[in-house]
Design a protein around this motif. Sequence first.
Motif, PDB file in Angstrom:
ATOM      1  N   SER A  21      -4.325  17.745  -2.604  1.00 15.04           N
ATOM      2  CA  SER A  21      -5.005  17.475  -1.352  1.00 15.04           C
ATOM      3  C   SER A  21      -5.144  18.751  -0.551  1.00 15.04           C
ATOM      4  O   SER A  21      -4.297  19.638  -0.611  1.00 15.04           O
ATOM      5  CB  SER A  21      -4.241  16.432  -0.527  1.00 15.04           C
ATOM      6  N   CYS A  22      -6.211  18.826   0.202  1.00 12.52           N
ATOM      7  CA  CYS A  22      -6.474  19.939   1.101  1.00 12.52           C
ATOM      8  C   CYS A  22      -6.800  19.351   2.459  1.00 12.52           C
ATOM      9  O   CYS A  22      -7.866  18.750   2.638  1.00 12.52           O
ATOM     10  CB  CYS A  22      -7.633  20.789   0.575  1.00 12.52           C
ATOM     11  N   ALA A  23      -5.877  19.507   3.392  1.00 12.28           N
ATOM     12  CA  ALA A  23      -6.064  18.988   4.739  1.00 12.28           C
ATOM     13  C   ALA A  23      -6.710  20.047   5.613  1.00 12.28           C
ATOM     14  O   ALA A  23      -6.250  21.191   5.663  1.00 12.28           O
ATOM     15  CB  ALA A  23      -4.726  18.558   5.331  1.00 12.28           C
ATOM     16  N   ALA A  24      -7.770  19.679   6.290  1.00  5.92           N
ATOM     17  CA  ALA A  24      -8.517  20.602   7.127  1.00  5.92           C
ATOM     18  C   ALA A  24      -8.318  20.291   8.603  1.00  5.92           C
ATOM     19  O   ALA A  24      -8.201  19.124   8.988  1.00  5.92           O
ATOM     20  CB  ALA A  24     -10.005  20.544   6.795  1.00  5.92           C
ATOM     21  N   SER A  25      -8.299  21.333   9.400  1.00  8.06           N
ATOM     22  CA  SER A  25      -8.323  21.148  10.841  1.00  8.06           C
ATOM     23  C   SER A  25      -9.740  20.793  11.250  1.00  8.06           C
ATOM     24  O   SER A  25     -10.699  21.434  10.844  1.00  8.06           O
ATOM     25  CB  SER A  25      -7.851  22.410  11.559  1.00  8.06           C
ATOM     26  N   GLY A  26      -9.878  19.767  12.048  1.00  7.80           N
ATOM     27  CA  GLY A  26     -11.198  19.324  12.450  1.00  7.80           C
ATOM     28  C   GLY A  26     -11.873  18.484  11.380  1.00  7.80           C
ATOM     29  O   GLY A  26     -11.309  18.218  10.320  1.00  7.80           O
ATOM     30  N   SER A  27     -13.089  18.103  11.650  1.00  8.08           N
ATOM     31  CA  SER A  27     -13.841  17.236  10.754  1.00  8.08           C
ATOM     32  C   SER A  27     -14.393  18.014   9.575  1.00  8.08           C
ATOM     33  O   SER A  27     -15.058  19.037   9.743  1.00  8.08           O
ATOM     34  CB  SER A  27     -14.991  16.575  11.518  1.00  8.08           C
ATOM     35  N   ILE A  28     -14.157  17.509   8.359  1.00  7.07           N
ATOM     36  CA  ILE A  28     -14.652  18.208   7.183  1.00  7.07           C
ATOM     37  C   ILE A  28     -16.145  17.995   6.974  1.00  7.07           C
ATOM     38  O   ILE A  28     -16.730  18.647   6.102  1.00  7.07           O
ATOM     39  CB  ILE A  28     -13.886  17.828   5.896  1.00  7.07           C
ATOM     40  N   VAL A  29     -16.767  17.111   7.740  1.00  2.00           N
ATOM     41  CA  VAL A  29     -18.214  16.934   7.604  1.00  2.00           C
ATOM     42  C   VAL A  29     -18.949  18.206   8.012  1.00  2.00           C
ATOM     43  O   VAL A  29     -20.103  18.409   7.616  1.00  2.00           O
ATOM     44  CB  VAL A  29     -18.731  15.733   8.416  1.00  2.00           C
ATOM     45  N   SER A  30     -18.293  19.069   8.779  1.00  2.00           N
ATOM     46  CA  SER A  30     -18.894  20.333   9.179  1.00  2.00           C
ATOM     47  C   SER A  30     -18.464  21.496   8.287  1.00  2.00           C
ATOM     48  O   SER A  30     -18.831  22.637   8.549  1.00  2.00           O
ATOM     49  CB  SER A  30     -18.557  20.649  10.640  1.00  2.00           C
ATOM     50  N   ILE A  31     -17.654  21.200   7.272  1.00  2.00           N
ATOM     51  CA  ILE A  31     -17.208  22.216   6.322  1.00  2.00           C
ATOM     52  C   ILE A  31     -17.914  21.941   4.996  1.00  2.00           C
ATOM     53  O   ILE A  31     -17.588  20.978   4.301  1.00  2.00           O
ATOM     54  CB  ILE A  31     -15.683  22.197   6.133  1.00  2.00           C
ATOM     55  N   ASP A  32     -18.858  22.798   4.656  1.00  2.00           N
ATOM     56  CA  ASP A  32     -19.697  22.527   3.503  1.00  2.00           C
ATOM     57  C   ASP A  32     -20.332  23.820   2.989  1.00  2.00           C
ATOM     58  O   ASP A  32     -20.887  24.581   3.792  1.00  2.00           O
ATOM     59  CB  ASP A  32     -20.795  21.535   3.912  1.00  2.00           C
ATOM     60  N   PRO A  33     -20.250  24.094   1.690  1.00  2.00           N
ATOM     61  CA  PRO A  33     -19.537  23.308   0.683  1.00  2.00           C
ATOM     62  C   PRO A  33     -18.031  23.511   0.745  1.00  2.00           C
ATOM     63  O   PRO A  33     -17.539  24.380   1.458  1.00  2.00           O
ATOM     64  CB  PRO A  33     -20.097  23.856  -0.629  1.00  2.00           C
ATOM     65  N   MET A  34     -17.325  22.701  -0.017  1.00  2.12           N
ATOM     66  CA  MET A  34     -15.896  22.848  -0.197  1.00  2.12           C
ATOM     67  C   MET A  34     -15.608  22.874  -1.689  1.00  2.12           C
ATOM     68  O   MET A  34     -16.366  22.315  -2.487  1.00  2.12           O
ATOM     69  CB  MET A  34     -15.106  21.715   0.456  1.00  2.12           C
TER      70      MET A  34
END
Length: 115
Positions: A21-34
């Motif tokens: 698992s990779c937990a992100a700060s903030g919403s991952i919908v704004s992190i792209d690509p991953m």
Amino acid sequence: QVQLVESGGGLVQPGGSLRLSCAASGSIVSIDPMGWYRQGPGKQREWVAISISDGSTNYEDSVKGRFTISRDNAENTLSLEMNSLKPEDTAVYYCNGYWRGRPYWGQGTQVTVSA
């Protein structure tokens, strides 16, 4: 800024499974690509899997059919399901993602595949 924190690594027998698992700060919908990368003992860091903005995924040839990358937007988490693990999968696995056009990396989590 974005912080990424990997977890779920450990020791597993050949043929076994792990879920990273990779937990992100903030919403991952704004992190792209991953995606996921790994660095094995004495080897260069290599790309493993990517989740692309159009919803598609791609995998390095050696993990195709065995690994699955996925996002859980509610949990702001990127996962890597690893099945049929082989000793050559032993590596430190790193999460990465692009936010505002810049790459961010986690610290890595160790995966060891050994009998």
